[in-house]
Design a protein around this motif. Structure first.
Motif, mmCIF file in Angstrom:
data_model
loop_
_atom_site.group_PDB
_atom_site.id
_atom_site.type_symbol
_atom_site.label_atom_id
_atom_site.label_comp_id
_atom_site.label_asym_id
_atom_site.label_seq_id
_atom_site.Cartn_x
_atom_site.Cartn_y
_atom_site.Cartn_z
ATOM 1 N N ASP A 8 -8.925 -3.235 2.962
ATOM 2 C CA ASP A 8 -7.983 -2.335 3.641
ATOM 3 C C ASP A 8 -7.020 -1.648 2.674
ATOM 4 O O ASP A 8 -6.085 -0.963 3.088
ATOM 5 N N GLY A 9 -7.235 -1.836 1.372
ATOM 6 C CA GLY A 9 -6.424 -1.146 0.385
ATOM 7 C C GLY A 9 -5.167 -1.867 -0.043
ATOM 8 O O GLY A 9 -4.392 -1.326 -0.846
ATOM 9 N N SER A 10 -4.949 -3.070 0.458
ATOM 10 C CA SER A 10 -3.784 -3.849 0.036
ATOM 11 C C SER A 10 -4.156 -4.711 -1.165
ATOM 12 O O SER A 10 -5.337 -4.859 -1.512
ATOM 13 N N LEU A 11 -3.144 -5.263 -1.805
ATOM 14 C CA LEU A 11 -3.376 -6.058 -3.003
ATOM 15 C C LEU A 11 -3.999 -7.403 -2.643
ATOM 16 O O LEU A 11 -3.521 -8.112 -1.758
ATOM 17 N N ASP A 12 -5.083 -7.737 -3.326
ATOM 18 C CA ASP A 12 -5.727 -9.045 -3.159
ATOM 19 C C ASP A 12 -5.001 -10.021 -4.080
ATOM 20 O O ASP A 12 -5.367 -10.197 -5.246
ATOM 21 N N ARG A 13 -3.961 -10.639 -3.562
ATOM 22 C CA ARG A 13 -3.098 -11.468 -4.396
ATOM 23 C C ARG A 13 -3.825 -12.676 -4.988
ATOM 24 O O ARG A 13 -3.635 -12.999 -6.161
ATOM 25 N N PRO A 14 -4.669 -13.383 -4.221
ATOM 26 C CA PRO A 14 -5.420 -14.489 -4.838
ATOM 27 C C PRO A 14 -6.318 -14.018 -5.983
ATOM 28 O O PRO A 14 -6.411 -14.687 -7.021
ATOM 29 N N LYS A 15 -6.965 -12.874 -5.796
ATOM 30 C CA LYS A 15 -7.845 -12.346 -6.846
ATOM 31 C C LYS A 15 -7.034 -11.992 -8.090
ATOM 32 O O LYS A 15 -7.408 -12.341 -9.224
ATOM 33 N N LEU A 16 -5.936 -11.299 -7.890
ATOM 34 C CA LEU A 16 -5.098 -10.930 -9.030
ATOM 35 C C LEU A 16 -4.531 -12.177 -9.704
ATOM 36 O O LEU A 16 -4.491 -12.262 -10.939
ATOM 37 N N PRO A 47 0.817 -1.215 0.000
ATOM 38 C CA PRO A 47 0.000 0.000 0.000
ATOM 39 C C PRO A 47 0.852 1.268 0.000
ATOM 40 O O PRO A 47 1.839 1.371 0.721
ATOM 41 N N GLY A 48 0.469 2.221 -0.838
ATOM 42 C CA GLY A 48 1.170 3.483 -0.922
ATOM 43 C C GLY A 48 2.328 3.522 -1.898
ATOM 44 O O GLY A 48 2.937 4.582 -2.090
ATOM 45 N N THR A 49 2.640 2.406 -2.537
ATOM 46 C CA THR A 49 3.760 2.376 -3.471
ATOM 47 C C THR A 49 3.310 2.695 -4.896
ATOM 48 O O THR A 49 2.166 2.437 -5.273
ATOM 49 N N PRO A 50 4.215 3.238 -5.718
ATOM 50 C CA PRO A 50 3.891 3.441 -7.130
ATOM 51 C C PRO A 50 3.546 2.129 -7.827
ATOM 52 O O PRO A 50 2.743 2.122 -8.767
ATOM 53 N N GLY A 51 4.146 1.021 -7.358
ATOM 54 C CA GLY A 51 3.853 -0.265 -7.970
ATOM 55 C C GLY A 51 2.399 -0.662 -7.821
ATOM 56 O O GLY A 51 1.763 -1.125 -8.776
ATOM 57 N N LEU A 52 1.852 -0.467 -6.627
ATOM 58 C CA LEU A 52 0.440 -0.808 -6.417
ATOM 59 C C LEU A 52 -0.457 0.099 -7.244
ATOM 60 O O LEU A 52 -1.453 -0.366 -7.817
ATOM 61 N N THR A 53 -0.124 1.368 -7.332
ATOM 62 C CA THR A 53 -0.908 2.292 -8.151
ATOM 63 C C THR A 53 -0.945 1.821 -9.602
ATOM 64 O O THR A 53 -2.001 1.833 -10.254
ATOM 65 N N ALA A 54 0.204 1.377 -10.117
ATOM 66 C CA ALA A 54 0.273 0.907 -11.501
ATOM 67 C C ALA A 54 -0.549 -0.358 -11.699
ATOM 68 O O ALA A 54 -1.212 -0.532 -12.735
ATOM 69 N N VAL A 55 -0.548 -1.239 -10.718
ATOM 70 C CA VAL A 55 -1.338 -2.467 -10.824
ATOM 71 C C VAL A 55 -2.825 -2.149 -10.846
ATOM 72 O O VAL A 55 -3.586 -2.703 -11.647
ATOM 73 N N VAL A 56 -3.256 -1.246 -9.986
ATOM 74 C CA VAL A 56 -4.674 -0.869 -9.943
ATOM 75 C C VAL A 56 -5.077 -0.174 -11.239
ATOM 76 O O VAL A 56 -6.167 -0.410 -11.771
ATOM 77 N N ASP A 57 -4.194 0.655 -11.776
ATOM 78 C CA ASP A 57 -4.493 1.310 -13.055
ATOM 79 C C ASP A 57 -4.685 0.280 -14.166
ATOM 80 O O ASP A 57 -5.522 0.464 -15.067
#
Length: 216
Positions: free
Chosen positions: A61-69, A41-51
């Motif tokens: 809670d805003g973290s990456l849902d790794r199983p879903k992805l 959360p809060g990293t440019p990497g996560l922003t790019a993944v969400v984009d």
């Protein structure tokens, strides 16, 4: 410094082998762990993944849902390539920084799940492949990680074959064995790695191997 690429199929037991090597004194650079850090959360990497994949890949809670992805990208090679294009450069930058911080006489183990798939073998002084049968992989993924058989097979299919991994191996560690047998094999491998590291230790001021910049 000896730069070693460690790889193996999902469920092969790379984590156990890397843990044992660390017990002997290796410096571990774990690409999977770094891959989680660069999309925290809060990293440019996560922003790019969400984009790229939309907000549905986030948990409440805003973290990456790794199983879903994972269920999205492992069912579509194009989407997997998109994810890799985001994450791999970030992992490479962090890996190189960690490698640069290691001692000149260190044995640096790069634990890289997709080493074979991404053609990274030339970046290392040698490659270790942790090898198991596909049946063992499937059993571990279903029984130990709680995956469905469908998801487990999809993840295995998205990786290189057993034969492709063995083709790039300088050293193969069989992990279809009891833990005590694995420990003995890893100890043998460590003795070999430590010897190689001492043999190629550069003189003061001399550059290291030109090809060892870490995984991209």
């Amino acid at each position: 410094m000896l730069k070693v690429g460690l790889t193996g199929g999902i469920g092969a037991g790379k984590s156990e082998v890397s843990r044992l090597l660390v017990e002997h004194g290796a410096v571990l650079i774990d690409a999977d762990r770094i891959a989680r850090e660069v999309v925290a959360p809060g990293t440019p990497g996560l922003t790019a993944v969400v984009d790229a994949f939309g907000p549905d890949v986030l948990t409440s809670d805003g973290s990456l849902d790794r199983p879903k992805l994972g269920s999205i990208v492992f069912a579509d090679p194009r989407k997997l390539a998109t994810l890799n294009a985001i994450v791999h450069p970030l992992v490479g930058t962090r890996s190189r920084a960690l490698e640069d911080a290691a001692a000149d006489d260190a044995v640096v183990i790069h634990d890289v799940p997709l080493l074979t798939e991404n053609g990274l073998a030339p970046l290392y002084d040698l490659v270790i492949v942790v090898d198991t049968s596909p049946d063992t992989q499937l059993d571990r993924l279903v029984r130990q990680r709680g995956m469905t058989e469908h998801d487990a097979r999809a993840r295995m299919a998205a990786q290189a074959t057993r034969e492709q991994r063995r083709e790039i191996a300088d050293i193969v560690i069989d992990n279809d064995v009891p833990l005590d047998t694995l420990r003995k094999r890893v100890a043998e491998v460590w003795d070999d790695l430590a010897r190689r590291a001492q043999e190629q230790r550069p003189a003061s001021g001399a550059p290291g191997p030109a090809d060892g910049s870490g995984p991209a």
